[in-house]
Design a protein around this motif. Structure first.
Motif, PDB file in Angstrom:
ATOM      1  N   ASP A  72       0.815  -1.219   0.000  1.00 18.81           N
ATOM      2  CA  ASP A  72       0.000   0.000   0.000  1.00 18.81           C
ATOM      3  C   ASP A  72       0.848   1.268   0.000  1.00 18.81           C
ATOM      4  O   ASP A  72       0.317   2.362  -0.155  1.00 18.81           O
ATOM      5  CB  ASP A  72      -0.923   0.014   1.226  1.00 18.81           C
ATOM      6  N   CYS A  73       2.158   1.122   0.195  1.00 20.36           N
ATOM      7  CA  CYS A  73       3.041   2.297   0.299  1.00 20.36           C
ATOM      8  C   CYS A  73       3.957   2.444  -0.914  1.00 20.36           C
ATOM      9  O   CYS A  73       4.965   3.160  -0.848  1.00 20.36           O
ATOM     10  CB  CYS A  73       3.900   2.209   1.562  1.00 20.36           C
ATOM     11  N   MET A  74       3.653   1.762  -2.006  1.00 20.17           N
ATOM     12  CA  MET A  74       4.561   1.725  -3.142  1.00 20.17           C
ATOM     13  C   MET A  74       4.763   3.078  -3.825  1.00 20.17           C
ATOM     14  O   MET A  74       5.712   3.268  -4.562  1.00 20.17           O
ATOM     15  CB  MET A  74       4.069   0.698  -4.179  1.00 20.17           C
ATOM     16  N   ASP A  75       3.877   4.017  -3.583  1.00 18.41           N
ATOM     17  CA  ASP A  75       4.026   5.325  -4.219  1.00 18.41           C
ATOM     18  C   ASP A  75       4.710   6.341  -3.300  1.00 18.41           C
ATOM     19  O   ASP A  75       4.828   7.507  -3.653  1.00 18.41           O
ATOM     20  CB  ASP A  75       2.657   5.867  -4.647  1.00 18.41           C
ATOM     21  N   ASP A  76       5.186   5.903  -2.136  1.00 21.56           N
ATOM     22  CA  ASP A  76       5.798   6.829  -1.175  1.00 21.56           C
ATOM     23  C   ASP A  76       6.884   6.085  -0.399  1.00 21.56           C
ATOM     24  O   ASP A  76       6.603   5.329   0.521  1.00 21.56           O
ATOM     25  CB  ASP A  76       4.731   7.368  -0.222  1.00 21.56           C
ATOM     26  N   GLU A  77       8.144   6.298  -0.756  1.00 15.05           N
ATOM     27  CA  GLU A  77       9.251   5.558  -0.133  1.00 15.05           C
ATOM     28  C   GLU A  77       9.362   5.850   1.364  1.00 15.05           C
ATOM     29  O   GLU A  77       9.648   4.957   2.153  1.00 15.05           O
ATOM     30  CB  GLU A  77      10.572   5.886  -0.827  1.00 15.05           C
ATOM     31  N   GLN A  78       9.132   7.085   1.769  1.00 14.39           N
ATOM     32  CA  GLN A  78       9.216   7.418   3.191  1.00 14.39           C
ATOM     33  C   GLN A  78       8.157   6.665   3.990  1.00 14.39           C
ATOM     34  O   GLN A  78       8.431   6.147   5.076  1.00 14.39           O
ATOM     35  CB  GLN A  78       9.046   8.928   3.387  1.00 14.39           C
TER      36      GLN A  78
ATOM     37  N   LEU B  36      26.462   2.320   0.985  1.00 21.75           N
ATOM     38  CA  LEU B  36      25.408   1.905   1.902  1.00 21.75           C
ATOM     39  C   LEU B  36      25.092   3.055   2.853  1.00 21.75           C
ATOM     40  O   LEU B  36      26.001   3.694   3.390  1.00 21.75           O
ATOM     41  CB  LEU B  36      25.870   0.672   2.684  1.00 21.75           C
ATOM     42  N   HIS B  37      23.782   3.299   3.063  1.00 15.18           N
ATOM     43  CA  HIS B  37      23.361   4.422   3.899  1.00 15.18           C
ATOM     44  C   HIS B  37      22.340   3.955   4.938  1.00 15.18           C
ATOM     45  O   HIS B  37      21.544   3.051   4.677  1.00 15.18           O
ATOM     46  CB  HIS B  37      22.720   5.528   3.051  1.00 15.18           C
ATOM     47  N   LEU B  38      22.356   4.603   6.104  1.00 19.18           N
ATOM     48  CA  LEU B  38      21.338   4.352   7.118  1.00 19.18           C
ATOM     49  C   LEU B  38      20.063   5.094   6.705  1.00 19.18           C
ATOM     50  O   LEU B  38      20.028   6.316   6.653  1.00 19.18           O
ATOM     51  CB  LEU B  38      21.824   4.847   8.490  1.00 19.18           C
ATOM     52  N   ALA B  39      19.001   4.324   6.427  1.00 18.33           N
ATOM     53  CA  ALA B  39      17.774   4.914   5.879  1.00 18.33           C
ATOM     54  C   ALA B  39      16.665   5.066   6.907  1.00 18.33           C
ATOM     55  O   ALA B  39      15.837   5.972   6.806  1.00 18.33           O
ATOM     56  CB  ALA B  39      17.271   4.071   4.708  1.00 18.33           C
TER      57      ALA B  39
ATOM     58  N   THR C 249      12.852   8.036   9.892  1.00 15.38           N
ATOM     59  CA  THR C 249      13.139   7.710   8.489  1.00 15.38           C
ATOM     60  C   THR C 249      13.802   8.924   7.859  1.00 15.38           C
ATOM     61  O   THR C 249      13.513  10.063   8.220  1.00 15.38           O
ATOM     62  CB  THR C 249      11.862   7.359   7.712  1.00 15.38           C
ATOM     63  N   LYS C 250      14.704   8.670   6.929  1.00 10.56           N
ATOM     64  CA  LYS C 250      15.460   9.760   6.328  1.00 10.56           C
ATOM     65  C   LYS C 250      15.282   9.757   4.813  1.00 10.56           C
ATOM     66  O   LYS C 250      15.242   8.703   4.181  1.00 10.56           O
ATOM     67  CB  LYS C 250      16.952   9.613   6.661  1.00 10.56           C
TER      68      LYS C 250
END
Length: 676
Positions: free
Chosen positions: A353-359, A400-403, A413-414
């Motif tokens: 359900d969140c596929m359009d918003d990565e955050q 690699l990043h802390l997301a 969340t970043k």
């Protein structure tokens, strides 16, 4: 006085679905708690053998090789010390030389388990493999007077396995017992070596005993013997090595060599911390052996009364208590896993359900980690997914990043531009550091050949199997998120193209010749362009192709008119991709398309049909839609000239389309076509 820094220890360990690595993890966890140090497990496992045993067929697309790569992420782990259980890693790794592998991590103080290495800054712990196997062989020869003793060896390049095989050969030679090539089979330390056991028994019909290099493989021996009607302990003797949880509960109980995996894990942590504290390792600076004991039970031919005399390190009562405790624990674990398994489809649904918003996607993952009561969780993502096919040389990524994080009850969340980069100087453990002591289980997030990052959860050891499944689902959802981003970009690009076409039409004043939905020529535009070609025709071969989107009504009725419009636009794009720039393409009805092109190839019609069919297949593989986009074609050949009756040629193509539609699928629902 300055407070002492809490050490960050890393553990590279594979085969964590099997008994002995679990014991190592347990011992390491206990020692880490006693010494107040953080521990970060970089976990590997194997699924191929398990699924082949369950499904009874070879797995074509096993991606177990991905687990080999998680070890190198420890290089950017921010670790003070490292424990490497090479015996479990070497089963999967290409490196056959443990010294070469050890040198990769030479910058970190290291303890090697189940392997001896001669590399600076490394210390080894390994059990007395030769002594253990020698005790088993001696018992079978001296107490039971056996001579036809077979051996199931472990992985070819595993030091434990090599030493155990050498001990078998040396002890058999000591007693003057011949060993032929067919008396030894090569296993992999897993329980799924049934074929190798079959080979041994077929090659040696007079076999009296099989000595297995570990208990897991011995269980396969029980299974094969039962199928053949052989009674273990009477018709044939079986022994193992490890004394894992199930050994004393087998029927009959398994004679084996007991090595204390928990003790080895504890020793590794204490040795490592002593070295980090600068304490002199003394004479044991290179390596030391962990003692083993012979556990005599009924599978070797001994009677039950012998067991009660406490000739084993553990009395009968203690063994029964341990077995009951193990069974109860396994039942509770199974019940817990069954209950938690309902969580997986919920996770998949909510992430979808969140596929359009990565955050929102990242926040949902952290919300689920809070619901699962992890002490804290960190999600690390690569800038772009890495494609790794397991064939080329692997190189640890440095992007690699802390997301996202969940700790102290808070979720953070970043956005991509503000995610801190993981480096040697600012490693994984440094970014996760706070005042509390932690035990992180680190899982690789991947789907097929693509890697997306890491999931680090502060959880208990017994929760590993469930979180392993969770990590697989998150990896799959990250793959869908990537597809969704690409699809959104394509939609945006398509929208811009259509707008550009519309603008050109307005500027040129030819809006009436174009279809608004697809941007293709409409019937009027198509006829005008075709007439011009016919008037200039010189008798060259040409083709009129009438196309029809299959089952538009089903798409509209089931998924709505926006889905139908998407399908119509997609047909236009698919056909455009199959044509040259000077070919004429139009949408001449609701779901009807028409093409006119010149080509001298006599059999071009069938080639074009196959080209469109393949284009549809590729589109459907990537579309992510619950329906398939399929196109039926009718093709008529003609030679355009000034007197050509275009309507008559179109009618011929339409008749061919009518015949082609008889062979279309009954439904374009993806669910109805699974397995077709």
């Amino acid at each position: 006085m300055e407070e002492k820094k809490r050490y960050n220890l890393g553990v590279l360990i594979g085969g964590v679905h099997t008994y002995f690595p679990k014991e190592h993890i347990k011992g390491i966890s206990e020692a880490a708690s006693e010494l107040d140090v953080n521990v970060c497990f970089f976990l590997g496992t194997r699924t191929k053998d398990f699924f082949e045993d369950v499904l009874g067929s070879k797995q074509k697309n096993s991606y177990d090789y991905q687990f080999n790569t998680i070890h190198d992420y420890s290089l950017i782990g921010g670790l003070d010390g490292l424990i490497i259980n090479y015996g479990t890693l070497g089963i999967q790794l290409r490196e056959v030389d443990p010294n070469e592998f050890a040198r990769k991590y030479n910058g970190i103080t290291t303890v090697f388990l189940t392997e001896v290495v001669d590399v600076p800054n490394c210390h080894s712990l390994i059990c007395d493999n030769k002594g253990g196997i020698a005790m088993v062989i001696s018992h079978l020869v001296e107490e039971h007077h056996l001579s036809r003793i077979l051996f199931m060896a472990g992985p070819e390049h595993n030091t434990d396995a090599i030493e155990r095989k050498e001990a078998y050969l040396e002890t058999m030679k000591k007693y003057g017992l011949p060993v032929t090539h067919g008396m030894i089979a090569q296993g992999d330390y897993s329980e799924f070596v049934d074929k190798q056991v079959e080979y041994l028994l077929d090659s040696n019909p007079d076999a009296q005993a099989i000595v297995f290099a570990n208990d897991e493989m011995a269980f396969a021996g029980y299974r094969v013997c039962e199928k053949r009607g052989l009674v273990v302990g009477k018709d044939i003797m079986i022994t193992g090595f490890d004394d894992c949880e199930r050994a004393s509960g087998m029927e009959p109980p398994l004679t084996t060599i007991q090595q204390d995996g928990e003790l080895m894990g504890k020793m590794a942590v204490y040795d490592l911390v002593n070295r980090l504290d600068g304490k002199d390792p003394g004479k044991e600076a290179v390596s030391r052996r962990v003692p083993v004991s012979f556990v005599k039970r009924e599978s070797c031919g001994c009677v039950s009364e012998d067991v009660s005399k406490k000739e084993t390190p553990m009395g009968l009562g203690a063994q029964v208590h341990r077995l009951n405790k193990t069974i109860a624990g396994m039942k509770l674990e199974l019940i817990s896993f069954q209950r938690k398994s309902w969580f997986i489809p919920v996770l998949a649904r909510d992430l979808n359900d969140c596929m359009d918003d990565e955050q929102a996607f990242l926040k949902e993952i952290m919300e689920k980690m809070r619901e699962l009561h992890t002490r804290c969780t960190h999600l690390f993502l690569l800038d772009e997914p890495i494609v790794y096919d397991g064939k080329r040389k692997w190189t640890c990524p440095y992007n690699l990043h802390l997301a996202a994080s969940y700790e102290n009850g808070k979720i953070i969340t970043k956005a991509a531009y503000e995610r801190p980069l993981v480096m040697k100087e600012n490693g994984i453990c440094d970014l996760m550091e706070n005042e509390e002591r932690h035990q992180f289980m680190v899982f690789l997030l991947f789907s097929g050949e693509k890697q997306y990052g890491l999931l680090a959860c502060d959880i208990d050891q017994e929760d590993f199997p469930f979180f392993y499944v969770i990590s697989l689902q998150i990896g799959l959802s990250l793959h869908y998120l990537e597809i969704s981003k690409a699809e959104a970009a394509r939609r945006l690009e398509m929208s811009r193209d259509i707008e550009e076409i519309k603008e050109k039409n307005r500027v040129l004043g030819i809006i009436s010749e174009y279809d608004e939905l697809t941007g293709l020529l409409n019937l009027r535009g198509f006829m005008e362009h075709t007439k011009r070609v016919c008037q200039a025709g010189n008798g060259q071969r040409a083709y009129m192709i009438y196309g029809d989107l299959d089952h538009l009504k089903e798409i509209n009725d089931t998924w709505g008119h926006p889905a139908g419009n998407f399908a119509l636009r997609s047909v236009a794009e698919i056909l455009k991709g199959c044509l040259r720039s000077n070919d004429i393409l139009g949408r001449v009805g609701g779901d009807e398309y028409i093409i006119m092109l010149e080509c001298e190839e006599a059999d071009f019609g069938e080639k074009f049909r196959e080209r469109v069919k393949m284009a549809c297949k590729l589109f459907n593989e990537k579309s992510g839609k619950p329906f398939l986009v399929e196109i039926s074609l009718g093709i008529a050949e003609f030679r355009p000239n000034i007197s050509t009756d275009i309507q008559q040629v179109i009618s011929l193509a339409d008749q061919q389309l009518y015949e082609a539609k008889k062979h279309r699928k009954k439904s374009v629902s993806r669910a109805n076509n699974e397995g077709a």
